[in-house]
Design a protein around this motif. Structure first.
Motif, PDB file in Angstrom:
ATOM      1  N   ILE A 278      -9.931  -5.223 -14.693  1.00 53.52           N
ATOM      2  CA  ILE A 278     -11.306  -5.892 -13.616  1.00 53.52           C
ATOM      3  C   ILE A 278     -11.603  -4.843 -12.896  1.00 53.52           C
ATOM      4  CG2 ILE A 278     -10.433  -8.283 -14.251  1.00 53.52           C
ATOM      5  CD1 ILE A 278      -9.397  -8.232 -11.422  1.00 53.52           C
ATOM      6  N   TYR A 280     -12.988  -4.008  -8.939  1.00 55.33           N
ATOM      7  CA  TYR A 280     -12.886  -4.264  -7.668  1.00 55.33           C
ATOM      8  C   TYR A 280     -14.052  -5.535  -7.197  1.00 55.33           C
ATOM      9  CZ  TYR A 280     -13.231  -4.457  -2.392  1.00 55.33           C
ATOM     10  OH  TYR A 280     -13.332  -4.788  -1.124  1.00 55.33           O
ATOM     11  N   GLU A 282     -15.397  -7.506  -9.340  1.00 58.99           N
ATOM     12  CA  GLU A 282     -15.145  -8.732 -10.115  1.00 58.99           C
ATOM     13  C   GLU A 282     -13.666  -9.488  -9.251  1.00 58.99           C
ATOM     14  OE1 GLU A 282     -16.108  -7.586 -14.843  1.00 58.99           O
ATOM     15  OE2 GLU A 282     -14.291  -6.972 -13.946  1.00 58.99           O
ATOM     16  N   ALA A 283     -12.905  -8.541  -8.904  1.00 56.16           N
ATOM     17  CA  ALA A 283     -11.830  -9.161  -7.986  1.00 56.16           C
ATOM     18  C   ALA A 283     -12.282  -9.857  -6.827  1.00 56.16           C
ATOM     19  CB  ALA A 283     -10.943  -7.911  -7.731  1.00 56.16           C
ATOM     20  N   LEU A 287     -11.377 -13.788  -6.009  1.00 54.18           N
ATOM     21  CA  LEU A 287     -11.124 -14.347  -4.710  1.00 54.18           C
ATOM     22  C   LEU A 287     -11.647 -15.182  -3.991  1.00 54.18           C
ATOM     23  CD1 LEU A 287      -9.210 -10.973  -3.852  1.00 54.18           C
ATOM     24  CD2 LEU A 287      -7.750 -12.650  -4.661  1.00 54.18           C
ATOM     25  N   PHE A 301      -7.241  -4.772  -0.414  1.00 53.22           N
ATOM     26  CA  PHE A 301      -6.422  -6.169  -0.601  1.00 53.22           C
ATOM     27  C   PHE A 301      -5.135  -6.434   0.063  1.00 53.22           C
ATOM     28  CE2 PHE A 301      -9.041  -5.641  -5.051  1.00 53.22           C
ATOM     29  CZ  PHE A 301     -10.182  -6.808  -4.493  1.00 53.22           C
ATOM     30  N   HIS A 305      -3.696 -11.377  -1.932  1.00 52.08           N
ATOM     31  CA  HIS A 305      -5.013 -11.162  -2.786  1.00 52.08           C
ATOM     32  C   HIS A 305      -4.210 -10.570  -4.091  1.00 52.08           C
ATOM     33  CE1 HIS A 305      -6.820 -10.678   1.146  1.00 52.08           C
ATOM     34  NE2 HIS A 305      -6.927 -11.810   0.920  1.00 52.08           N
ATOM     35  N   GLU A 306      -3.380  -9.612  -4.042  1.00 54.24           N
ATOM     36  CA  GLU A 306      -3.043  -9.105  -5.225  1.00 54.24           C
ATOM     37  C   GLU A 306      -2.409 -10.041  -6.257  1.00 54.24           C
ATOM     38  OE1 GLU A 306      -2.546  -4.230  -3.749  1.00 54.24           O
ATOM     39  OE2 GLU A 306      -0.482  -5.846  -3.840  1.00 54.24           O
ATOM     40  N   ILE A 309      -4.580 -12.382  -8.071  1.00 57.57           N
ATOM     41  CA  ILE A 309      -5.086 -11.903  -8.920  1.00 57.57           C
ATOM     42  C   ILE A 309      -4.093 -11.697 -10.319  1.00 57.57           C
ATOM     43  CG2 ILE A 309      -6.054  -9.775  -9.831  1.00 57.57           C
ATOM     44  CD1 ILE A 309      -7.270  -9.216  -7.161  1.00 57.57           C
ATOM     45  N   ILE A 319      -6.997  -2.854 -11.326  1.00 56.14           N
ATOM     46  CA  ILE A 319      -8.133  -3.077 -10.500  1.00 56.14           C
ATOM     47  C   ILE A 319      -8.943  -1.586 -10.272  1.00 56.14           C
ATOM     48  CG2 ILE A 319      -9.069  -4.103  -8.536  1.00 56.14           C
ATOM     49  CD1 ILE A 319      -6.630  -5.760  -8.282  1.00 56.14           C
ATOM     50  N   TYR A 322     -12.870   1.076  -6.624  1.00 54.77           N
ATOM     51  CA  TYR A 322     -12.764   0.439  -5.304  1.00 54.77           C
ATOM     52  C   TYR A 322     -13.865   1.062  -4.536  1.00 54.77           C
ATOM     53  CZ  TYR A 322      -7.950  -1.854  -5.725  1.00 54.77           C
ATOM     54  OH  TYR A 322      -7.083  -2.528  -6.031  1.00 54.77           O
TER      55      TYR A 322
END
Length: 431
Positions: A278, A280, A282-283, A287, A301, A305-306, A309, A319, A322
């Protein structure tokens, strides 16, 4: 008579052998004693029957203290009840050294007590299993990279500059100059890749980061491959193939150790390339849509957060891409966007966090000079590194895998302090 180690017993079933070992535990009744032995290669039960060995040897067996060293002469027999599958029928016992008041008893001990006695705690079954899994990961690492045409190169530990700035480095004096303990061998490995094509390093790295989380160590070990003529997408394929190889090697060669740790191997059996990916962007959306309103685009993150995911997948997840502002100067910008870079972090399942960080590297000379300037770094200190993009520059990529976090994930232990023989933590430099 042949002297063997415990792990060799399956090759000597029905034979009388001699084994040097330590006593990890014991129990006895009036006529039989069960000695739990270890020799570094494994654990085995030795059975002492009074009617067979006589009064003197039986009395010796009952009096042996925990962690005393001894030689055992015994017959190797099949034991279908044990996970190992064999046990020893004792004939003779020779005590080498009697241990008195061994501090780590079978009762529960606090973490700080165990860490103060780390040199002895390593002898326990659980710690033995973790160290064997660590060793298998190292063995499989060398196997994977050598099978795929990589050359092992050793970068320096003392450096005059840093790949990511000097704010979290240990500084020392190098005669009349300032020097730092390396936080990564990456820049030197890039130079090696320009000479040898595909290279990898495996060595200690240091971070002067005042963190007390279960994921952090002050001193840890990194595997850092660098690959010439390899772009971002191909690098991701190498990463997932490498992690798959390591996990499958542990499953194949460390069955007893995983069982000793009560590891749910069904979760490891799912680890097969390719891994989900995915961006960044989308991450961040994921979140924000799932209750993490604190994280905004452009921020890095944290562990929660990690973990959130990762819980959406049963395999490691990449991920990618970035923001350029939160990544080091050497990462290649996205060809179609000026706000993100060609990079990826690999997040392990089950809450173990990032185990790999990697990227395509900048190979344009003028861009590299610009990025060094933007990050406030001393260009003179990086003059040798600039030469890589000045003389025969090529697209190239690399990544770094943190060994201890990977050991923690695969073995299923909670804290990385158990994944290295003698951990260096914020409050611990002993033993």
């Amino acid at each position: 008579m042949k002297t063997i180690m415990i792990h060799e017993m399956p090759d000597h079933s029905g034979e009388t052998v001699r084994i040097g070992a330590w006593l990890s535990n014991k129990r006895s009744s009036g006529k039989i004693a069960f000695l739990q032995l270890r020799d570094g290669s494994g654990f085995v039960q030795a059975v002492v029957v009074k009617e067979v060995v006589g009064e003197e040897i039986f009395a010796k067996a009952k009096s042996i203290t925990q962690e005393s060293s001894l030689y055992i002469t015994a017959e190797v027999t099949v034991d279908e009840r044990s996970t190992f599958g064999y046990e020893l029928q004792v004939k003779e016992i020779e005590i080498i050294h009697e241990a008195v008041d061994y501090p780590i008893t079978p009762k529960e001990h606090g973490t700080e007590f165990l860490m103060d006695h780390r040199h002895l705690w390593l002898r326990s079954r659980k710690q033995h299993a973790v160290m064997k899994i660590r060793d298998e990961i190292i063995r499989a690492t060398y196997e994977f990279f050598h099978m795929n045409g990589f050359v092992k190169v050793d970068p320096p530990i003392l450096t005059g500059s840093s790949p990511e700035g000097t704010s979290e480095l240990f500084q020392t004096k190098y005669f009349e100059e300032d020097a730092y303990l390396s936080q990564s061998g990456q820049l030197y490995m890039e130079a090696a890749a320009m000479a040898l094509g595909k290279v990898f390093s495996f060595g200690p790295t240091f971070r002067a980061e005042k963190s007390k989380t279960r994921r952090h160590l002050i001193e840890f070990w990194m595997i850092e491959p660098e690959m010439s003529f390899v772009e971002h997408a191909e690098s991701l394929e190498v990463q997932e193939q490498y992690v798959t190889h390591v996990v499958q090697s542990v499953l194949q060669n460390c069955k007893l150790e995983l069982e000793r740790l009560d590891r749910d191997v069904s979760k490891l059996e799912k680890i097969q390339a390719p891994f989900p990916r995915i961006t960044y962007d989308e991450a961040i959306k994921f979140l924000n849509d799932n209750g993490f309103d604190d994280i905004k685009w452009g921020e890095d993150f944290g562990s929660p957060h990690e973990t959130a995911i990762a819980e959406s997948y049963d395999m490691p997840v990449f991920i990618t891409h970035y923001p350029i502002g939160i990544k080091p100067f050497y990462m290649q910008p996205h060809p179609d966007r000026d706000d993100v870079v060609l990079c990826a972090d690999l997040i392990a399942p089950e809450g173990y966090g990032e185990i790999i960080g990697g990227s395509e590297r900048v190979h344009d000379y003028e861009l590299m000079k610009q990025r060094i300037k933007e990050h406030g770094l001393d260009e003179a200190a990086y003059e040798w590194y600039l030469d890589l993009s000045k003389y025969g520059a090529v697209p190239h990529s690399g990544f770094g895998l943190g060994l201890e976090r990977t050991v923690a994930w695969i073995s299923g232990v909670e804290h990385v302090r158990e994944t290295i023989p003698f951990p260096r933590l914020l409050n611990r430099l002993y033993p």
